[in-house]
Design a protein around this motif. Structure first.
Motif, PDB file in Angstrom:
ATOM      1  N   GLY A 268      -2.951   9.762 -10.740  1.00 49.86           N
ATOM      2  CA  GLY A 268      -1.989   9.390  -9.722  1.00 49.86           C
ATOM      3  C   GLY A 268      -0.929   8.462 -10.283  1.00 49.86           C
ATOM      4  O   GLY A 268      -1.045   7.952 -11.404  1.00 49.86           O
ATOM      5  N   VAL A 270       1.893   5.222  -9.136  1.00 50.09           N
ATOM      6  CA  VAL A 270       2.407   4.235  -8.188  1.00 50.09           C
ATOM      7  C   VAL A 270       3.753   3.752  -8.717  1.00 50.09           C
ATOM      8  O   VAL A 270       3.874   3.388  -9.882  1.00 50.09           O
ATOM      9  CB  VAL A 270       1.447   3.037  -8.024  1.00 50.09           C
ATOM     10  N   PRO A 335      -0.537  13.001  -7.280  1.00 51.26           N
ATOM     11  CA  PRO A 335      -0.148  12.246  -6.084  1.00 51.26           C
ATOM     12  C   PRO A 335       0.645  11.003  -6.463  1.00 51.26           C
ATOM     13  O   PRO A 335       0.363  10.361  -7.476  1.00 51.26           O
ATOM     14  CB  PRO A 335      -1.481  11.894  -5.428  1.00 51.26           C
ATOM     15  N   LEU A 337       2.584   7.370  -4.951  1.00 49.62           N
ATOM     16  CA  LEU A 337       2.905   6.366  -3.938  1.00 49.62           C
ATOM     17  C   LEU A 337       4.162   5.635  -4.385  1.00 49.62           C
ATOM     18  O   LEU A 337       4.226   5.105  -5.487  1.00 49.62           O
ATOM     19  CB  LEU A 337       1.764   5.355  -3.775  1.00 49.62           C
ATOM     20  N   GLN A 364       4.029   9.915  -1.091  1.00 48.15           N
ATOM     21  CA  GLN A 364       3.975   9.015   0.064  1.00 48.15           C
ATOM     22  C   GLN A 364       4.925   7.859  -0.189  1.00 48.15           C
ATOM     23  O   GLN A 364       4.904   7.260  -1.268  1.00 48.15           O
ATOM     24  CB  GLN A 364       2.554   8.491   0.266  1.00 48.15           C
ATOM     25  N   GLU A 366       6.313   4.143   1.095  1.00 48.88           N
ATOM     26  CA  GLU A 366       6.168   2.937   1.919  1.00 48.88           C
ATOM     27  C   GLU A 366       7.511   2.219   1.890  1.00 48.88           C
ATOM     28  O   GLU A 366       7.923   1.668   0.866  1.00 48.88           O
ATOM     29  CB  GLU A 366       5.071   2.041   1.352  1.00 48.88           C
ATOM     30  N   ALA A 387      -0.969  -1.410   1.063  1.00 49.08           N
ATOM     31  CA  ALA A 387      -0.460  -0.054   0.843  1.00 49.08           C
ATOM     32  C   ALA A 387      -1.100   0.562  -0.401  1.00 49.08           C
ATOM     33  O   ALA A 387      -1.510   1.736  -0.392  1.00 49.08           O
ATOM     34  CB  ALA A 387       1.055  -0.074   0.704  1.00 49.08           C
ATOM     35  N   ILE A 388      -1.215  -0.218  -1.470  1.00 46.71           N
ATOM     36  CA  ILE A 388      -1.808   0.291  -2.706  1.00 46.71           C
ATOM     37  C   ILE A 388      -3.309   0.536  -2.520  1.00 46.71           C
ATOM     38  O   ILE A 388      -3.838   1.582  -2.918  1.00 46.71           O
ATOM     39  CB  ILE A 388      -1.550  -0.680  -3.875  1.00 46.71           C
ATOM     40  N   GLY A 390      -4.936   1.178   0.230  1.00 50.65           N
ATOM     41  CA  GLY A 390      -5.146   2.333   1.103  1.00 50.65           C
ATOM     42  C   GLY A 390      -4.892   3.641   0.376  1.00 50.65           C
ATOM     43  O   GLY A 390      -5.637   4.617   0.548  1.00 50.65           O
ATOM     44  N   TRP A 391      -3.849   3.674  -0.444  1.00 51.99           N
ATOM     45  CA  TRP A 391      -3.526   4.897  -1.193  1.00 51.99           C
ATOM     46  C   TRP A 391      -4.607   5.203  -2.229  1.00 51.99           C
ATOM     47  O   TRP A 391      -5.033   6.345  -2.370  1.00 51.99           O
ATOM     48  CB  TRP A 391      -2.161   4.723  -1.852  1.00 51.99           C
ATOM     49  N   ALA A 394      -7.589   6.550  -0.380  1.00 56.00           N
ATOM     50  CA  ALA A 394      -7.370   7.905   0.125  1.00 56.00           C
ATOM     51  C   ALA A 394      -7.502   8.952  -0.976  1.00 56.00           C
ATOM     52  O   ALA A 394      -7.927  10.082  -0.722  1.00 56.00           O
ATOM     53  CB  ALA A 394      -5.983   7.991   0.766  1.00 56.00           C
ATOM     54  N   HIS A 395      -7.182   8.556  -2.195  1.00 57.00           N
ATOM     55  CA  HIS A 395      -7.261   9.486  -3.323  1.00 57.00           C
ATOM     56  C   HIS A 395      -8.492   9.228  -4.189  1.00 57.00           C
ATOM     57  O   HIS A 395      -8.577   9.725  -5.308  1.00 57.00           O
ATOM     58  CB  HIS A 395      -5.985   9.407  -4.150  1.00 57.00           C
TER      59      HIS A 395
END
Length: 411
Positions: A268, A270, A335, A337, A364, A366, A387-388, A390-391, A394-395
């Motif tokens: 992923g 960020v 994915p 963020l 996604q 934010e 936010a981080i 939660g992301w 979720a992954h």
């Protein structure tokens, strides 16, 4: 006196033709001069884009009260932001931490000092406001080791913060004109979730080796140094790697995700205030500097061609089309963020919104307001961290044994 000569049957007289030639010559010279001025201005703009530059003052210290441990700065959109920040100074101290705003008026802002400044201290008036907050890894009070990541240009210094079982890593990549200290803010939130952090440097950033040209590739060359860090993580036991990029670091990690031979290891991405399309960013910044659009267009064109490199200093053409990730959105597979402020003030969020529209299945966003460029953590640490977290959850990228809350290192 002879009477003036006149045209016969509508034909121009020699004197009229001579006058026209003079006028055309003047116009030609004027156009050539204007073109030359535009060419010089475009070359300067292009060179400025790729040349690492020292940090420049963006505020002034109006007053310093060592008894009350407060400092007053000239007011601008950054110095008036709520939250915790840093200030680069010269004199007795090179860097001090700033706390909340205590008072402000139209011209200045008074903030609490979070770094003790002695009564005998002397700070010069010129200063630079910073979102770093943490300057050195020791300030996090977390175990770490200095490392060297081998790359094509040589060994690139890095900081390694082990966490959890060591199989999930995040590689932190700083932005243009700064160093890896910019990324230290993010280490605690990942560490609390059992994610090992590798905070890296890359060519021409002042810490890693210099390339032959000593100039930025805007992500087109730097990604190889970060890819070497992904290989480093794999050799040290990483099973999944998260890439996190700040500003130009975002452009760099996106290129890693698109080009790396280790794409299977990347889990992923960020991005904080990222560069996703350089044309959008450079056009915006040129407008802020009141650079004519024609000059900007010539500069962008010159940056892309090797024949212009003696003028731009880039050494080779910079593939702006390849760096436009919105145009390449179909190639993305990880994915993402994005954390971005709509009033960033330096890297507009337009391309971030466009990337979400292009790949809503992967991206996604934010959206922040007021927070400005790469100062989202400073402005609202809890929202940024949540936010981080939660992301990651979720992954399934956080480690279950990690704490669910971020530590707040002591000052």
């Amino acid at each position: 006196m002879l009477p003036p000569r006149r045209a016969v049957n509508g034909a121009a007289t020699p004197s009229l033709l001579f006058g026209l030639r003079i006028a055309m010559s003047v116009v030609t010279v004027a156009l050539a001069g204007a073109a030359a001025i535009m060419a010089v201005a475009s070359a300067r703009l292009a060179r400025k884009v790729v040349t690492p530059a020292p940090r420049l003052p963006d505020t002034r210290i109006v007053s310093l009260d060592t008894a009350a441990q407060t400092i007053s700065l000239t007011k601008n959109p950054d110095t008036a932001l709520p939250g915790r920040y840093g200030l680069f100074t010269t004199g007795t101290s090179g860097y001090v931490k700033l706390g909340s705003i205590l008072a402000e008026d139209d011209a200045s802002v008074t903030r609490k000092l979070l770094t003790h400044v002695a009564p005998t201290a002397r700070l010069d008036a010129d200063a630079a406001f910073s979102g770093w907050y943490y300057e050195r890894p020791e300030e996090l009070h977390l175990a770490y080791t200095p490392e060297l990541v081998g790359s094509a240009v040589g060994p690139c210094p890095a900081w390694l913060f082990p966490a959890g079982e060591g199989d999930v890593w995040v590689i932190q990549v700083h932005g243009r004109g700064t160093t890896r200290s910019e990324c230290l803010r993010a280490v605690p939130v990942f560490h609390a979730l059992g994610v090992t952090s590798l905070v890296v440097s890359y060519r021409n950033d002042g810490e890693a080796p210099r390339s032959k040209t000593g100039t930025y590739g805007l992500g087109s060359t730097e990604w190889r140094d970060v890819d070497a860090a992904v290989s480093f993580a794999r050799r040290r036991g990483a099973k999944r790697v998260i890439l996190m990029g700040w500003s130009m670091g975002g452009a760099i990690v996106l290129q890693v995700s698109l080009n790396s031979a280790h794409r299977d290891l990347i889990a992923g991405i960020v991005l904080d205030s990222p560069v996703i399309d350089w044309r959008v960013v450079l056009s915006y910044q040129a407008k802020q500097m009141h650079v004519p659009t024609a000059v900007t267009d010539i500069a962008l064109e010159a940056l892309q061609h090797e024949w212009a490199s003696p003028v731009t200093g880039a050494g080779t053409g910079i593939p702006l089309d390849r760096l436009d990730v919105v145009a390449r959105a179909a190639e993305l597979r990880h994915p993402i963020l994005i954390l971005h402020s709509d009033d960033d003030g330096f890297v507009p969020s337009d391309a971030s919104h466009d990337l979400v529209s292009a790949r809503p299945d992967l991206v996604q966003l934010e959206v922040f307001e007021v927070a400005r460029h790469t100062k989202l953590w400073n402005y609202d640490q809890e929202r940024w961290s949540t936010a981080i977290r939660g992301w990651l959850s979720a992954h399934m990228l956080s480690v279950e044994s990690g704490s669910s809350t971020e530590s707040n290192p002591a000052e």
